[in-house]
Design a protein around this motif. Structure first.
Motif, short mmCIF file in Angstrom:
data_model
loop_
_atom_site.label_atom_id
_atom_site.label_comp_id
_atom_site.label_asym_id
_atom_site.label_seq_id
_atom_site.Cartn_x
_atom_site.Cartn_y
_atom_site.Cartn_z
N SER A 58 0.79 -1.16 -0.17
CA SER A 58 0.07 -0.04 -0.07
C SER A 58 0.86 1.30 0.07
O SER A 58 1.94 1.08 0.26
CB SER A 58 -1.14 -0.05 1.13
OG SER A 58 0.08 0.34 2.53
N GLN A 60 0.55 5.35 1.62
CA GLN A 60 -0.17 6.02 2.31
C GLN A 60 0.33 7.51 1.85
O GLN A 60 1.34 7.80 2.07
CB GLN A 60 0.00 5.84 3.94
CG GLN A 60 -0.75 7.15 4.54
CD GLN A 60 -0.55 6.78 6.02
OE1 GLN A 60 0.23 6.20 6.60
NE2 GLN A 60 -1.62 7.17 6.88
N ALA A 62 0.10 11.58 3.45
CA ALA A 62 -0.32 12.54 4.75
C ALA A 62 0.28 13.79 4.42
O ALA A 62 1.28 14.29 3.87
CB ALA A 62 0.29 12.10 5.96
N SER A 75 -4.82 12.31 5.88
CA SER A 75 -4.25 11.39 5.20
C SER A 75 -5.16 10.32 4.39
O SER A 75 -6.35 10.12 4.91
CB SER A 75 -3.38 10.59 6.32
OG SER A 75 -4.11 9.81 7.13
N GLY A 76 -4.61 9.39 3.68
CA GLY A 76 -5.38 8.30 2.86
C GLY A 76 -4.44 7.26 2.66
O GLY A 76 -3.36 7.43 2.21
N THR A 77 -4.96 6.02 2.53
CA THR A 77 -4.14 4.97 2.05
C THR A 77 -4.83 4.21 0.84
O THR A 77 -6.05 3.83 0.87
CB THR A 77 -3.96 4.14 3.28
OG1 THR A 77 -3.32 4.73 4.22
CG2 THR A 77 -3.09 2.85 2.96
N TYR A 78 -3.99 3.80 -0.13
CA TYR A 78 -4.26 3.00 -1.36
C TYR A 78 -3.64 1.54 -1.31
O TYR A 78 -2.47 1.71 -1.22
CB TYR A 78 -4.16 3.78 -2.57
CG TYR A 78 -4.82 5.25 -2.72
CD1 TYR A 78 -6.11 4.97 -3.15
CD2 TYR A 78 -3.98 6.20 -2.71
CE1 TYR A 78 -6.61 6.27 -3.50
CE2 TYR A 78 -4.48 7.33 -2.92
CZ TYR A 78 -5.94 7.56 -3.19
OH TYR A 78 -6.54 8.81 -3.66
N SER A 79 -4.34 0.55 -1.24
CA SER A 79 -3.82 -0.75 -1.36
C SER A 79 -3.31 -0.88 -2.81
O SER A 79 -3.73 -0.27 -3.80
CB SER A 79 -4.75 -1.78 -1.02
OG SER A 79 -5.76 -1.78 -2.17
N THR A 112 4.12 7.00 2.73
CA THR A 112 4.56 5.93 3.55
C THR A 112 4.37 4.87 2.41
O THR A 112 3.23 4.61 1.94
CB THR A 112 4.06 5.86 4.76
OG1 THR A 112 4.25 6.95 5.52
CG2 THR A 112 4.58 4.61 5.40
#
Length: 142
Positions: A58, A60, A62, A75-79, A112
Motif C-alpha cells: 500500500s 499512504q 499525509a 491522510s489516505g491509504t491506497y492498497s 509511506t
C-alpha cells in the motif's frame, strides 16, 4: 592469533547477517517523477516510478497541516490492489491521487510505502497548488 581470528570471523558474520536481512523496502526503488493538477486545486496526481510493484502492499499519503490552521493532518491509504483495479498502476509507473490539499499553498506531503514483508519507507515531497475559485473554499481547508 586466536583473538584476531575471532575478530575477523565476527566481522564477516556481522556483514553477512546484515545482507541476509535485506527487506523489500531496501530492495525497491521508488522515485517521485512529477505531479499534475487535478480538477480542483484540492486534488493532485503524483507520478511514481517503482522498480518492483509486485512487492508493494500500500501507499499512504499525509498532508501536513497549514501553519495557523485548526485542522489535523489529512491522510489516505491506497492498497496496491486498488491502484491496479482502478487503472492507476501500469508497472513500473503508478499515478497516486492526493486529495485534501490546501489551495494557493505549497503543501508538504509525506508518502509511506508499505511492502508485503512488513517493511516500509517514507518520502516527502511538496505540491504547490493554484488558488480556488470555489465559493467557500476557505471553509473546507482552513
Amino acid at each position: 592469533m586466536k583473538a584476531c581470528s575471532l575478530i575477523i570471523v565476527g566481522a564477516v558474520f556481522m556483514v553477512f547477517t546484515h545482507l541476509a536481512r535485506a527487506t523489500q523496502a531496501d530492495d525497491t526503488t521508488i522515485t517521485i517523477t512529477g505531479h499534475t493538477a487535478g480538477v480542483t486545486p484540492f486534488i493532485s496526481r503524483l507520478t511514481l516510478d517503482v522498480s518492483n510493484t509486485s512487492v508493494l502492499k500500500s501507499i499512504q499519503f499525509a498532508i501536513d497541516p497549514k501553519p495557523g490552521s485548526v485542522t489535523r493532518s489529512l491522510s489516505g491509504t491506497y492498497s496496491n490492489d486498488y491502484l491496479v483495479s482502478r487503472g492507476f498502476e501500469h508497472s513500473p509507473e503508478i499515478i497516486l491521487p492526493v486529495y485534501g490539499l490546501y489551495a494557493a499553498y505549497t503543501n508538504t506531503v509525506t508518502l509511506t510505502y508499505r511492502f508485503l514483508d512488513g517493511s516500509s519507507k517514507q518520502a516527502v515531497t511538496s505540491i504547490t497548488t493554484a488558488s480556488s475559485t470555489t465559493p467557500f473554499a476557505w471553509y473546507f481547508r482552513t
